[in-house]
Write an enzyme that holds these catalytic residues in place. Sequence first.
Site, mmCIF file in Angstrom:
data_model
loop_
_atom_site.group_PDB
_atom_site.id
_atom_site.type_symbol
_atom_site.label_atom_id
_atom_site.label_comp_id
_atom_site.label_asym_id
_atom_site.label_seq_id
_atom_site.Cartn_x
_atom_site.Cartn_y
_atom_site.Cartn_z
ATOM 1 N N GLY A 9 10.353 20.256 75.130
ATOM 2 C CA GLY A 9 11.885 20.117 74.815
ATOM 3 C C GLY A 9 12.180 18.428 74.729
ATOM 4 O O GLY A 9 13.296 17.972 75.366
ATOM 5 N N GLY A 13 18.172 15.991 75.461
ATOM 6 C CA GLY A 13 18.521 16.057 76.988
ATOM 7 C C GLY A 13 17.705 14.838 77.720
ATOM 8 O O GLY A 13 17.213 13.885 77.322
ATOM 9 N N GLY A 15 14.459 15.536 78.273
ATOM 10 C CA GLY A 15 13.348 15.468 77.538
ATOM 11 C C GLY A 15 13.279 14.239 76.594
ATOM 12 O O GLY A 15 12.171 13.296 76.648
ATOM 13 N N SER A 143 13.949 21.933 89.738
ATOM 14 C CA SER A 143 15.569 21.685 89.887
ATOM 15 C C SER A 143 15.578 21.875 91.341
ATOM 16 O O SER A 143 14.943 22.885 92.179
ATOM 17 C CB SER A 143 16.480 22.640 89.145
ATOM 18 O OG SER A 143 17.539 22.552 89.767
ATOM 19 N N TYR A 184 18.479 31.489 86.803
ATOM 20 C CA TYR A 184 17.885 30.265 86.864
ATOM 21 C C TYR A 184 17.148 29.526 88.154
ATOM 22 O O TYR A 184 16.081 29.027 87.889
ATOM 23 C CB TYR A 184 19.154 29.351 86.196
ATOM 24 C CG TYR A 184 18.922 27.862 86.122
ATOM 25 C CD1 TYR A 184 18.128 27.211 85.037
ATOM 26 C CD2 TYR A 184 19.319 27.064 87.219
ATOM 27 C CE1 TYR A 184 17.826 25.850 84.872
ATOM 28 C CE2 TYR A 184 18.837 25.540 87.108
ATOM 29 C CZ TYR A 184 18.130 25.131 85.924
ATOM 30 O OH TYR A 184 18.060 23.660 85.809
HETATM 31 N N1 LIG Z 1 20.770 18.926 83.571
HETATM 32 C C1 LIG Z 1 20.671 19.063 84.674
HETATM 33 O O1 LIG Z 1 21.645 19.119 85.488
HETATM 34 C C2 LIG Z 1 19.355 19.550 85.198
HETATM 35 C C3 LIG Z 1 19.328 19.829 86.518
HETATM 36 C C4 LIG Z 1 18.079 20.110 87.342
HETATM 37 C C5 LIG Z 1 17.077 20.332 86.513
HETATM 38 N N2 LIG Z 1 17.015 20.221 84.865
HETATM 39 C C6 LIG Z 1 16.063 20.842 84.144
HETATM 40 O O2 LIG Z 1 15.745 19.824 83.118
HETATM 41 C C7 LIG Z 1 15.175 20.349 82.172
HETATM 42 C C8 LIG Z 1 15.691 19.690 80.792
HETATM 43 O O3 LIG Z 1 17.017 20.282 80.752
HETATM 44 P P1 LIG Z 1 18.443 19.345 80.172
HETATM 45 O O4 LIG Z 1 19.163 19.364 81.142
HETATM 46 O O5 LIG Z 1 17.638 18.267 79.264
HETATM 47 O O6 LIG Z 1 18.962 20.572 79.128
HETATM 48 P P2 LIG Z 1 18.961 20.449 77.556
HETATM 49 O O7 LIG Z 1 19.631 19.525 76.895
HETATM 50 O O8 LIG Z 1 19.548 21.770 77.108
HETATM 51 O O9 LIG Z 1 17.505 20.585 76.868
HETATM 52 C C9 LIG Z 1 16.609 21.650 77.090
HETATM 53 C C10 LIG Z 1 15.447 21.618 76.099
HETATM 54 O O10 LIG Z 1 14.631 22.684 76.356
HETATM 55 C C11 LIG Z 1 14.392 23.157 74.906
HETATM 56 N N3 LIG Z 1 14.336 24.815 74.827
HETATM 57 C C12 LIG Z 1 15.212 25.769 75.329
HETATM 58 N N4 LIG Z 1 14.589 26.794 74.907
HETATM 59 C C13 LIG Z 1 13.467 26.866 74.553
HETATM 60 C C14 LIG Z 1 12.502 27.592 73.874
HETATM 61 N N5 LIG Z 1 12.723 28.912 73.858
HETATM 62 N N6 LIG Z 1 11.364 27.194 73.531
HETATM 63 C C15 LIG Z 1 11.011 25.652 73.504
HETATM 64 N N7 LIG Z 1 12.059 24.938 73.965
HETATM 65 C C16 LIG Z 1 13.279 25.379 74.380
HETATM 66 C C17 LIG Z 1 15.551 22.928 74.025
HETATM 67 O O11 LIG Z 1 15.478 22.803 72.831
HETATM 68 P P3 LIG Z 1 16.690 23.306 71.675
HETATM 69 O O12 LIG Z 1 17.259 22.382 71.240
HETATM 70 O O13 LIG Z 1 15.881 24.059 70.695
HETATM 71 O O14 LIG Z 1 17.601 24.113 72.492
HETATM 72 C C18 LIG Z 1 15.943 21.302 74.849
HETATM 73 O O15 LIG Z 1 15.169 20.702 74.055
HETATM 74 C C19 LIG Z 1 15.176 21.709 82.304
HETATM 75 O O16 LIG Z 1 13.968 22.308 82.583
HETATM 76 C C20 LIG Z 1 16.289 21.768 83.190
HETATM 77 O O17 LIG Z 1 16.129 23.069 83.999
HETATM 78 C C21 LIG Z 1 18.299 19.989 84.357
#
Ligand SMILES: NC(=O)c1ccc[n+]([C@@H]2O[C@H](COP(=O)([O-])OP(=O)(O)OC[C@H]3O[C@@H](n4cnc5c(N)ncnc54)[C@H](OP(=O)(O)O)[C@@H]3O)[C@@H](O)[C@H]2O)c1
Length: 285
Positions: A9, A13, A15, A143, A184
Amino acid sequence: MMADVLITGGHAGLGLEAATKLASEWHVNLVLAGRDMNKVETAAQQLGQRYGVRVTPLSLDLASLESVRAAAATFRDMLAKGKVEPLQALVCNAGVQSLRGPVSYSSDGYEETFAVNHLGHFLLVDLLLDSVADGGRVVFTSSGTHDPETMDGKSVGAAVEPDAVALANEGKNGKKSISGGKRYSTSKLLNILFSYELDRRLRRAHQPVASIAFDPGFIPETCLSKSAPKVARWLIRTALLKWVSKKLGVTMGSLPFSGAALARIAMDPAFANASGKYFQSKTGL
Ligand SMILES: NC(=O)c1ccc[n+]([C@@H]2O[C@H](COP(=O)([O-])OP(=O)(O)OC[C@H]3O[C@@H](n4cnc5c(N)ncnc54)[C@H](OP(=O)(O)O)[C@@H]3O)[C@@H](O)[C@H]2O)c1
């Protein structure tokens, strides 16, 4: 020694923010692993051009164990051919959250949140652990929602007993599923439990690789909450809601801060002895 960082990822976001820091400040070569190769290749090209590092796209759908196996085989093949280097870090960052609508299942038939956030990463780590360089790390983006005692845990739905079989089969056979929020937060608890157990096994095997878990804090700007209703998505990005969340005790993150922190956990020698630890965006970083 040269080394690569593989991040799941890494094209979106948090990543992408971490990948940008890794390329621009740590000057490390990257492997971006994701399921949508258009998005992954675009990000890889941009990062490579902007920062002069080698960025290799890798096709990986964490919702398919076959795809995980294929991705690991491709990586190992590239490693054998000298196209990539052993990993300084394997960053398990991709994740999904499904807050409404019917329960989805992976192509193997497992509940999607469990499959993507935990199971796919579990297999990826298992298959690539011996490609991590000595002194390298396995990093999990977990998280604060994993802890039901905290405001983070309460905000999305308290994690349940981490029973893998039950979680894989949530909502099947006419049974009502636990909420998407609970699915989640439980998957994020599994990230931490896996990180701790991996550390225990690495130490027992005297393997000089660290296993570290990280909570980036609440970052409303990413696409994680894309399954929430439109109004809710708009609301959580407002300054007022961020202020209220902070007042209520939610662990707040931000793309720049949390992305830089994730990059540091992967690269900074200061984290070389941090195996078995869990870092939150507001503390210890
Ligand atoms: N944002 C928050 O508030 C928050 C808080 C705590 C923890 N987190 C954690 O941070 C991490 C990154 O999340 P984010 O907030 O940056 O969200 P995001 O913008 O939705 O990014 C999620 C990433 O995961 C990828 N992904 C989803 N399903 C997948 C699959 N089946 N195979 C491979 N890749 C896949 C997405 O790719 P696509 O573009 O193909 O969908 C995207 O690159 C996650 O583990 C999340 O649980 C986030």
